[in-house]
Every structure is written in structure tokens, then in C-alpha cells.
Design an enzyme around this catalytic site. Structure first.
Site, PDB file in Angstrom:
ATOM      1  N   HIS A  61      55.398  13.135  -4.984  1.00  0.00           N
ATOM      2  CA  HIS A  61      54.376  13.987  -4.369  1.00  0.00           C
ATOM      3  C   HIS A  61      54.936  15.351  -3.951  1.00  0.00           C
ATOM      4  CE1 HIS A  61      55.821  12.447  -0.362  1.00  0.00           C
ATOM      5  NE2 HIS A  61      55.461  13.653   0.024  1.00  0.00           N
ATOM      6  N   ASP A  63      55.994   6.610  -5.989  1.00  0.00           N
ATOM      7  CA  ASP A  63      56.261   7.960  -5.475  1.00  0.00           C
ATOM      8  C   ASP A  63      57.741   8.288  -5.640  1.00  0.00           C
ATOM      9  OD1 ASP A  63      55.946  10.382  -4.258  1.00  0.00           O
ATOM     10  OD2 ASP A  63      55.740   9.584  -2.222  1.00  0.00           O
ATOM     11  N   SER A 106      59.845  14.391   3.366  1.00  0.00           N
ATOM     12  CA  SER A 106      59.503  13.684   2.132  1.00  0.00           C
ATOM     13  C   SER A 106      60.576  13.873   1.071  1.00  0.00           C
ATOM     14  CB  SER A 106      58.172  14.205   1.577  1.00  0.00           C
ATOM     15  OG  SER A 106      57.101  13.862   2.412  1.00  0.00           O
ATOM     16  N   GLY A 107      60.850  12.808   0.322  1.00  0.00           N
ATOM     17  CA  GLY A 107      61.835  12.890  -0.749  1.00  0.00           C
ATOM     18  C   GLY A 107      63.258  12.614  -0.308  1.00  0.00           C
TER      19      GLY A 107
END
Length: 217
Positions: free
Chosen positions: A27, A74, A164-165
Site C-alpha cells: 500500500h 500487503d 507502514s512498510g
């Protein structure tokens, strides 16, 4: 750790897993018209030597089954323009590597409160993994498959937007990728929340290793 940046501004975290690949969340992808780069080898992304620390992203390998974070998968690999002169993070060698109630670490340059701003200095926090069945019950929603839960529930510790990530690291091995939390709410100490959700790296090992072996996707 890697700072995934768009037009020179931090967007997501990531982490180096080979000479020229960074692992992150799907994402975190952006339209092709935006310039995506990765900054490596620094704790402070504002003071980083941009010439020496910045790598161009020459290929984005997003998992083919990814649609939204709530549907899972994801995960994304980024091929860098040149070799990453940092030590890669180790990945698990088998499925189900991490068990519930394991103390782990999550790090990133993300917000430190809801609707905050990205941080210049890398921050890290210890979180404890949850039993997946209990995590599903706490959410009261149908969570996607191939995930891990840790932090964010009955604690003031967890991740936030901009993290995120990034990796969930347990015993020096990256077992998860920061995916999503409840309603983008990061004020964990103010009320009872639900566990944070990570992509379970161990469930994607064949896909990851296939790309690393070929060097392309």
C-alpha cells in the site's frame, strides 16, 4: 532500515533484505508519475547525505494479489538502482516462525500521535505478539489471512501512519511488515484499542525468494 520517499518526502518505511532489494508494504506504492527513492544508512532522514544515501527505485514488485490492506497480501519488493551498502535484515526460514507472546521491536519515522507528522529521527518501540485467534476476536472484523498481530492493544505502544512498510523484528529476524491499525488511531494510551496488524513474511517466502533469485519480477 529504509525510508521510502516520494518527491523527497518520507512516505513509508522499509528494510534491506539483499544487495539490491528493499522489502516494504504494497500500500506504500504510488503512481508512476511520482518519483520514488529510498534513503538508507541513516537514523536522521533530514540530515542524511542525499547524494550518498539515496537510491532510485528501478522496479516495483507488488504482490499480484494485493488490492487493499483489509484484503491482505500487503507486501512489495523494491529493486534499487545500485547496491545497498548496509547489512541486510535476516528473514525467517519457515512458516509460522514467531509465536504468540514474543517480545519484538518495530521501528520507523512515522507519526507519534494521531494526525501527526513524520519524524526526522528514527524511533523504535518494543511490542509483544498476540495470539492470532484472540486478535481476530478483538477486531470483530474479518482480518485477512497471512498476518501477525502485535502491540496497539491494552498498551501505549504501537505503530502509526508513516511507519507502514517497516519491519517487525523478533530475535534479530524480520517477521512482519507494518500494514494497518484500527481507524488510523495511534493514541493507544487514551483508550482500549485493538492489536496492530502486520503482514506475516514467513507466508510469502517462496514469492520473495523467487524474485531475489531471478533479480526481477
Amino acid at each position: 532500515m529504509a525510508s521510502l520517499q516520494v518527491n523527497g518526502k518520507h512516505r513509508c518505511g522499509g528494510f534491506v533484505i539483499s544487495n539490491d532489494f528493499v522489502l516494504t508494504a504494497a500500500h506504500c506504492d504510488v503512481k508512476k508519475t511520482y518519483k520514488m527513492t529510498v534513503v538508507l544508512g541513516t537514523n536522521n532522514i533530514r540530515k542524511a547525505d542525499r547524494k550518498r544515501k539515496t537510491h532510485k527505485v528501478v522496479k516495483k514488485c507488488k504482490h499480484p494479489d494485493f488490492k487493499t490492506v483489509l484484503l491482505g497480501n500487503d507486501i512489495m519488493l523494491l529493486k534499487l538502482s545500485g547496491p545497498a551498502k548496509v547489512t541486510p535484515v535476516l528473514l525467517p526460514k519457515r512458516k509460522g516462525f514467531v509465536k504468540a507472546n514474543t517480545e519484538c521491536l518495530v521501528a520507523g519515522w512515522g507519526y507519534i500521535k494521531t494526525n501527526g507528522t513524520a519524524q526526522d529521527e528514527l524511533r523504535k518501540v518494543n511490542v509483544t505478539t498476540d495470539n492470532l485467534k484472540k486478535c481476530q476476536q478483538r477486531w470483530k472484523y474479518s482480518l485477512p489471512a497471512k498476518i501477525l498481530c502485535a502491540g496497539g492493544d491494552k498498551t501505549d505502544k504501537g505503530f502509526c501512519q508513516g511507519d507502514s512498510g517497516g519491519p517487525l523484528v523478533c530475535n534479530e529476524i524480520a517477521v512482519g511488515i507494518v500494514s494497518f491499525n484500527f481507524n488510523r488511531d495511534c493514541d493507544y494510551s487514551k483508550r482500549s484499542n485493538v492489536p496492530n496488524v502486520y503482514t506475516d513474511i514467513s507466508m510469502f517466502l517462496p514469492w520473495i525468494n523467487g524474485i531475489l533469485r531471478k533479480g526481477v519480477c
